[in-house]
Design a protein around this motif. Structure first.
Motif, PDB file in Angstrom:
ATOM      1  N   ILE A  72       5.463   0.698  -4.091  1.00  0.00           N
ATOM      2  CA  ILE A  72       6.326   0.005  -5.051  1.00  0.00           C
ATOM      3  C   ILE A  72       6.102  -1.504  -5.010  1.00  0.00           C
ATOM      4  O   ILE A  72       6.082  -2.160  -6.045  1.00  0.00           O
ATOM      5  CB  ILE A  72       7.802   0.353  -4.778  1.00  0.00           C
ATOM      6  CG1 ILE A  72       8.018   1.832  -5.077  1.00  0.00           C
ATOM      7  CG2 ILE A  72       8.727  -0.479  -5.633  1.00  0.00           C
ATOM      8  CD1 ILE A  72       9.275   2.389  -4.520  1.00  0.00           C
ATOM      9  N   ASP A  73       5.923  -2.047  -3.804  1.00  0.00           N
ATOM     10  CA  ASP A  73       5.776  -3.499  -3.745  1.00  0.00           C
ATOM     11  C   ASP A  73       4.333  -3.964  -3.920  1.00  0.00           C
ATOM     12  O   ASP A  73       4.039  -5.149  -3.800  1.00  0.00           O
ATOM     13  CB  ASP A  73       6.380  -4.046  -2.446  1.00  0.00           C
ATOM     14  CG  ASP A  73       5.751  -3.385  -1.237  1.00  0.00           C
ATOM     15  OD1 ASP A  73       4.698  -2.731  -1.410  1.00  0.00           O
ATOM     16  OD2 ASP A  73       6.300  -3.524  -0.134  1.00  0.00           O
ATOM     17  N   LYS A  74       3.450  -3.034  -4.163  1.00  0.00           N
ATOM     18  CA  LYS A  74       2.047  -3.371  -4.459  1.00  0.00           C
ATOM     19  C   LYS A  74       1.395  -4.217  -3.371  1.00  0.00           C
ATOM     20  O   LYS A  74       0.728  -5.212  -3.662  1.00  0.00           O
ATOM     21  CB  LYS A  74       1.938  -4.120  -5.797  1.00  0.00           C
ATOM     22  CG  LYS A  74       2.543  -3.388  -6.966  1.00  0.00           C
ATOM     23  CD  LYS A  74       1.725  -2.206  -7.399  1.00  0.00           C
ATOM     24  CE  LYS A  74       2.467  -1.374  -8.429  1.00  0.00           C
ATOM     25  NZ  LYS A  74       2.351   0.053  -8.257  1.00  0.00           N
ATOM     26  N   ASP A  75       1.614  -3.846  -2.135  1.00  0.00           N
ATOM     27  CA  ASP A  75       0.906  -4.587  -1.090  1.00  0.00           C
ATOM     28  C   ASP A  75      -0.248  -3.767  -0.516  1.00  0.00           C
ATOM     29  O   ASP A  75      -0.792  -4.095   0.525  1.00  0.00           O
ATOM     30  CB  ASP A  75       1.867  -5.010   0.024  1.00  0.00           C
ATOM     31  CG  ASP A  75       2.511  -3.807   0.701  1.00  0.00           C
ATOM     32  OD1 ASP A  75       2.334  -2.687   0.186  1.00  0.00           O
ATOM     33  OD2 ASP A  75       3.172  -3.988   1.731  1.00  0.00           O
ATOM     34  N   VAL A 114       1.657   1.928   2.042  1.00  0.00           N
ATOM     35  CA  VAL A 114       2.949   2.597   1.855  1.00  0.00           C
ATOM     36  C   VAL A 114       3.741   2.394   3.126  1.00  0.00           C
ATOM     37  O   VAL A 114       3.303   2.802   4.199  1.00  0.00           O
ATOM     38  CB  VAL A 114       2.742   4.102   1.596  1.00  0.00           C
ATOM     39  CG1 VAL A 114       4.082   4.782   1.409  1.00  0.00           C
ATOM     40  CG2 VAL A 114       1.876   4.317   0.391  1.00  0.00           C
ATOM     41  N   GLU A 162      -0.715   3.920  -6.521  1.00  0.00           N
ATOM     42  CA  GLU A 162      -0.111   3.522  -7.791  1.00  0.00           C
ATOM     43  C   GLU A 162       1.322   4.053  -7.911  1.00  0.00           C
ATOM     44  O   GLU A 162       2.213   3.374  -8.408  1.00  0.00           O
ATOM     45  CB  GLU A 162      -0.955   4.095  -8.917  1.00  0.00           C
ATOM     46  CG  GLU A 162      -1.032   3.247 -10.157  1.00  0.00           C
ATOM     47  CD  GLU A 162      -2.117   3.777 -11.050  1.00  0.00           C
ATOM     48  OE1 GLU A 162      -1.787   4.628 -11.885  1.00  0.00           O
ATOM     49  OE2 GLU A 162      -3.291   3.374 -10.880  1.00  0.00           O
ATOM     50  N   GLU A 163       1.495   5.271  -7.424  1.00  0.00           N
ATOM     51  CA  GLU A 163       2.814   5.894  -7.549  1.00  0.00           C
ATOM     52  C   GLU A 163       3.812   5.365  -6.535  1.00  0.00           C
ATOM     53  O   GLU A 163       4.930   4.998  -6.865  1.00  0.00           O
ATOM     54  CB  GLU A 163       2.696   7.407  -7.336  1.00  0.00           C
ATOM     55  CG  GLU A 163       2.192   8.158  -8.511  1.00  0.00           C
ATOM     56  CD  GLU A 163       1.895   9.589  -8.115  1.00  0.00           C
ATOM     57  OE1 GLU A 163       1.340  10.295  -8.943  1.00  0.00           O
ATOM     58  OE2 GLU A 163       2.223   9.978  -6.981  1.00  0.00           O
ATOM     59  N   SER A 164       3.375   5.379  -5.270  1.00  0.00           N
ATOM     60  CA  SER A 164       4.394   5.154  -4.236  1.00  0.00           C
ATOM     61  C   SER A 164       4.413   3.744  -3.658  1.00  0.00           C
ATOM     62  O   SER A 164       5.370   3.385  -2.990  1.00  0.00           O
ATOM     63  CB  SER A 164       4.248   6.178  -3.115  1.00  0.00           C
ATOM     64  OG  SER A 164       2.957   6.666  -3.028  1.00  0.00           O
TER      65      SER A 164
END
Lengths: 171, 955
Positions: A142-145, A148, A138-140
């Motif tokens: 960013i592009d929600k794929d 990380v 959720e935090e890292s």
């Protein structure tokens, strides 16, 4: 070149040759197998020791053996003078257990297990693990794929106050 | 005319790139071109058979080329003569050739060699990814000799040709623009030819070329600079570094001309030397940092947080070192060397009453006796304005050192805080709470298995706590109970603080009573009560706070801060009660002083009377300085108190260390072999030092130093000794929290010192300021007597309230302004962060959309391409079959193809189109011929046509 540089180099070389057996010492450019590298006290208690060897190894058999050059690469990446970019790059590769270029759920789970130690009483329950990984994504992510990637990782790491000071190995 | 010139040039360029067929776009050359194309096919076949053999046709072709070469080599001279000449050349082409056959052969072989060279170079290039720039340059060079490239055709040359084609097009456009441009580009061609034979000649470079060269060099330089930051293996770095350095050295020197080059070489040499010197100096500096290796060792065993405590300690030690140098060099040494020696005046002598016990160890340990009457304390200093042959202004120096100590400390602490703030940057931002815990919590320096086990456990608890916290923040229940408990805990802590404060006050008052009675009548405990009580309180109260904080159920980090805050309050309270008690004592002493003063006048009068009466009979009695009655000298008393406090503090630290840690550890380790439970894991275990207690101890110690340093110049020296041995294992993040505490302590400890300096008049018979109304009068005195009159006038007018008040106002305004700007910067920062996030998301979405679209297009294209691919295959079949027997033909066809793709002659579209275009796909390395040929080649053709159209119109 300066004196202290040579002193460091010599001490690194000394430590490295100590790991070689007698008959290996005569051969040039030899590779120390991972098992013997891991006996170094500096690496002995590191939960990521095998990953570190694998990442820095240039061996074609993927066995984690290190030549002296690889060993120096390792030390320089973990040295004081390495930049945040280098450090975060290697940290990413160390955490990327399956070498696929992203940290997915499997990698994160292995990472958590490494961090909490091998014993059962320090392990997290599956429920906690799930929650933790969800929070991290959720935090890292960013592009929600669902994974990380390197740039997201570096983005996170660069703001951390104590990454650079703790990502160090001193011989 | 202009058009003809352009045409001619066009021919030249076309030859230069080895693409003669390009010419056929011009109407007037159309027929001839076709003819030549056929001829060439034949010629190829011949060449195949005869190797280097030459026929008339081939010779004519080569001749033409040679002519062109000549034309270029002779620069513009001939061309300038008359454009009609050129025209003729351009027109004649095929005919004006026979005599040049031999030279053409030579030219050809040379070109072959060149070609070989360039190919080698290219292979090398492939290894180096970072030098696109250079590759482009070489490509440009190459297309002069590109014609031969066609002999070996592969994917690589294909791309090369493409690039060359692009470059050529650019040039073509340029040529059309102006005639002067033509000249320069012609020159360019020349040099490209030349540069293969010789090194780069900077004189022949055009500004444009220079520009690209400069860019390339800059690129390399950037690469060299950034190389350390590249996560590559050392080998790769070395190879890249060497290559780019060679490149830079080779071409950067060429950029300067004549003198400039020498200067440049000199500059390079100097920068190299300077770099080396800087590096050596850095190393020297690290070698000079004390305990660096030891701290590294500790770091590699216990992790970076423990090391940070030692770094803090070292920093503190450095500050004390400088304070010590200041006081020692400017106050103690001058007084000891140049001041009046011991025993000459009353303030420098032990009084008669104390003399017998002045050398006793117990007295010295208490800093009485000889220790009291020495440079260590304020009272020893004389109020003589200038001492020794240097005319050293002792009182002034004493005052300025006192002020300077405080000022320097403020400066250092604030500077360090600012630097820390810079380093941590947006450190407080909590947005990556979990990720940081995950990715950065392991300390790679840990090499000790026990430490590693502890770390595992602590990381696990951190994870669990974080998860719990996350869950709790979602459902917040039982808030009332926790609130009640927290209030209760704070109440208890306040009680503790008040109790300890009262205890100290009580003890100090009692000790004053004892002091009035005379210390000799009391036991050791009664004499040292104050210090002991303070140390014991400092030891046990934090433990009590720790127990109380268990009630509050705070997050560990918050709990730690509360704990630190409470200990801070405790120490501060203790210190201030101590000071208040001291102030009481000072007032008492001052009353005593008044009495002594009165007594002294009577004593002096009586002495005078005695001497007056006996004047005639005997010589005047010389009074021993030891016999002179003297005041209590409260300044020395204050100094003594602080020194004693520091000493007893050090003692308790050692004792607790010895008993609490060392003995316990010894017992646990050795008794463990014969005990009924596991001592190491169970109850006593090894001592867990409370995290920040030691740092706090350091800070408070420093506070006492600052407070007492004015009255006891020996304090910094004492602290140096103390810090040196007190290497206690403790951890702390040396973040700004501690620095802020240090700053507060500094402020609070300078307050009482300043208060005493400003408000209380100095003792009349001891210290450097005796006889003055206030201590700071020394400044005024110096101004009046040592500076010219105008200076003191200026000074007094500058200190006039009319000037000072506006100045203060200005400073307040400046502070306000800076504060508001920093606030707005922070806001901007947050905004930018948000923007970055949204942009990231948008980009990702866009990329995904684009990828999806591309995929769809691909699918469609594949569908559409499948029938056409079938068709093309049929067309392909015949040339492919022939290719085996007739390689030359095939080769030439391919050449056609590549040319066609770039610029299909519009007028040819009628008849030959299918035949020429059919094999196009095979130029692409893709597996699927049909779609590859279909998809990317069509837009390219369109693009090429668009390029062509304007150039055609201009012709």
């Amino acid at each position: 070149m300066s004196m202290s540089f040579f002193i460091h180099l010599f001490s690194a070389h000394k430590r490295f040759t100590e790991l070689l057996t007698k008959d290996e010492k005569d051969l040039p450019n030899n590779r120390v197998p991972m098992e013997r590298i891991l006996t170094l006290p500096e690496l002995k208690s590191n939960p990521f020791r095998k990953r570190i060897c694998n990442v820095f190894s240039t061996s074609e058999y993927k066995d984690g053996g290190l030549t002296f050059e690889d060993f120096l690469d390792l030390l320089s990446a973990f040295s004081d003078s390495a930049t945040l970019e280098i450090k975060s790059h290697y940290a990413f590769r160390i955490f990327d257990f399956d070498d696929d270029g992203t940290l997915d759920c499997g990698d994160l789970e292995k990472l958590v297990n490494c961090l909490t130690g091998e014993t059962d009483d320090t392990r997290l329950t599956p429920e906690e693990m799930r929650q933790l990984i969800n929070n991290i994504l959720e935090e890292s992510d960013i592009d929600k794929d669902g994974t990380v990637n390197l740039s997201e990782f570096q983005h996170v790491i660069s703001r951390s106050p104590d990454f650079v000071s703790s990502f160090k190995i001193v011989l | 005319m202009a058009m003809l010139i352009a045409t001619w040039k066009h021919c030249v360029y076309v030859f230069a790139t080895g693409l003669e067929d390009e010419v056929d776009t011009f109407q007037e050359e159309h027929e001839r071109e076709r003819h030549r194309g056929k001829r060439r096919d034949g010629e190829r076949a011949k060449k195949k058979k005869r190797g280097n053999g030459e026929g008339r046709k081939r010779a004519s072709r080569a001749g033409r080329e040679e002519e062109k070469l000549q034309a270029r080599r002779e620069k513009k001279g001939r061309r300038k003569k008359s454009s009609s000449d050129q025209q003729a050349e351009g027109r004649e082409g095929d005919e004006a050739d026979q005599p040049t056959t031999k030279s053409s052969k030579a030219a050809k072989t040379r070109k072959n060699v060149k070609n070989e060279k360039t190919r080698k170079v290219e292979k090398e290039e492939k290894e180096d990814e970072a030098d696109d720039e250079e590759r482009n340059r070489k490509r440009k060079k190459k297309h002069g000799s590109n014609k031969k490239e066609e002999n070996v055709e592969d994917g690589n040359t294909h791309t090369v040709k493409e690039k060359a084609g692009e470059v050529k097009k650019k040039k073509h456009k340029k040529v059309v623009e102006t005639s002067s441009e033509k000249e320069t580009s012609e020159e360019e061609d020349n040099e490209e030819e030349d540069s293969e034979e010789k090194e780069v000649r900077p004189e022949t470079l055009t500004p444009e070329e220079l520009e690209t060269l400069k860019e390339a060099v800059d690129e390399r330089k950037k690469l060299i600079q950034g190389l350390r930051g590249k996560p590559w293996a050392m080998k790769k770095k070395l190879v890249t570094l060497r290559e780019s350095q060679e490149f830079v050295e080779k071409y950067e020197g060429a950029l300067g001309k004549g003198k400039g080059r020498k200067l440049y070489a000199y500059k390079i040499m100097m920068t190299k030397k300077w770099m080396k010197f800087k590096r050596d100096f850095e190393n020297f500096k690290t070698a000079c940092i004390p305990w660096e290796m030891k701290i590294k060792e500790i770091e590699s065993h216990f992790g970076s947080s423990v090391a940070s405590y030692f770094i803090f300690l070292r920093w503190m030690y450095g500050i004390n070192m400088i304070l010590f140098c200041l006081t020692f060099g400017l106050v103690m040494v001058p007084e000891a060397l140049m001041g009046r020696p011991y025993g000459t005046i009353p303030r420098k002598t032990v009084p008669r009453a104390e003399a017998p016990s002045a050398m006793d160890f117990a007295v010295l340990w208490d800093f009485g006796g000889y220790a009291q009457y020495s440079v260590l304390f304020y009272g020893y200093y004389n109020n003589q304005r200038a001492i020794g042959w240097l005319k050293f202004r002792m009182p002034l120096s004493y005052f300025l050192v006192g002020v300077g100590t405080v000022a320097y400390s403020y400066m250092v602490v604030i500077r360090t805080m600012a630097r820390n703030a810079n380093e941590s940057g947006v450190g407080d931002d909590n947005s990556f709470n979990f990720s940081w815990k995950m990715f950065t919590s392991w300390d790679y320096l840990i090499g000790n298995p026990e430490t590693a086990d502890n770390k595992f456990a602590s990381i696990t608890t951190i994870f669990k706590e974080a998860i719990l916290e996350e869950q709790e923040s979602r459902k917040d229940d039982n808030i009332h109970l926790t609130r009640f408990l927290r209030v209760l805990a704070n109440f208890l802590v306040l009680c503790c603080l008040a109790g300890s404060g009262y205890l100290i006050y009580f003890v100090v008052r009692r000790s004053q009573k004892f002091a009035l009675d005379g210390l000799e009548n009391h036991t050791w405990w009664e004499r040292n009560e104050v210090n002991m009580v303070m140390s014991l309180l400092g030891m046990f109260c934090p433990m009590l706070f720790d127990v109380i904080s268990a009630l509050e159920n705070y997050h560990p980090r918050v709990a730690l801060q509360w704990q630190l805050g409470r200990i801070f309050a405790l120490f501060l309270g203790n210190l201030y009660t101590f000071i208040i008690a001291l102030m009481d004592e000072i007032n008492l002493k001052r009353e005593e002083e008044n009495i002594v003063k009165f007594n002294i006048t009577t004593w002096e009068a009586s002495l005078y009377n005695i001497s007056a009466s006996e004047n005639s009979t005997s010589p005047p009695v010389t009074i021993q300085p030891a016999d002179v009655p003297r005041g209590p000298c409260w300044e020395t008393m204050v100094g003594q108190e602080f020194v004693r406090l520091i000493i007893s503090d050090t003692m308790t630290t050692y004792i607790t260390l010895l008993i609490g840690d060392f003995l316990r550890a010894v017992l646990v380790r050795f008794l463990n072999y014969c005990w009924c439970w596991d001592l190491e894991a169970g109850f006593p275990s090894y001592s867990e030092f409370d995290v920040s207690g030691n740092v706090l101890g350091l800070i408070f110690n420093q506070g006492m130093i600052w407070m007492g340093a004015f009255y006891a110049p020996c304090l910094p020296a004492l602290n140096l000794l103390r810090l040196h041995v007190s290497m206690v294992f403790k951890a702390s993040g040396s973040n700004n929290f501690y620095m802020a505490m240090l700053l507060v302590i500094l402020f609070l400890s300078t307050l009482p010192a300043i208060y005493t300096i400003v408000t209380i008049p100095p003792s009349f018979d001891c210290g450097p300021f005796s006889g003055k109304k206030r201590m700071f009068d020394v400044i005024q005195e110096t101004l009046e007597s040592d500076f010219p009159a105008w200076f003191s006038k200026v000074f007094s007018s500058a200190s006039n309230p009319g000037l000072v008040l506006p100045f203060i106002l200005l400073m307040v305004l400046a502070i306000y302004y800076l504060q508001s700007t920093s606030k707005s910067y922070k806001e901007a920062n947050v905004d930018l962060k948000k923007k970055l996030q949204t942009q990231n998301e948008e980009n990702k979405k866009k990329n995904k959309l684009a990828a999806l679209k591309a995929q769809m297009d691909l699918e469609e294209a594949r569908k559409a391409a499948s029938p056409s691919a079938e068709h093309q295959k049929n067309n392909n079949a015949s040339p492919d079959q022939e290719a085996d027997e007739e390689e030359d033909r095939d080769r030439s066809q391919r050449m056609y193809r590549s040319k066609n793709r770039r610029s299909p002659p519009p007028h040819r579209h009628d008849g030959q189109l299918p035949a020429t275009r059919a094999p196009v796909p095979r130029n692409y390395p893709h597996g699927n011929q049909g779609f590859a040929g279909y998809l990317p080649s069509f837009p390219r053709e369109n693009e090429a046509r668009m390029h062509r159209v304007p150039s055609l119109q201009r012709h």
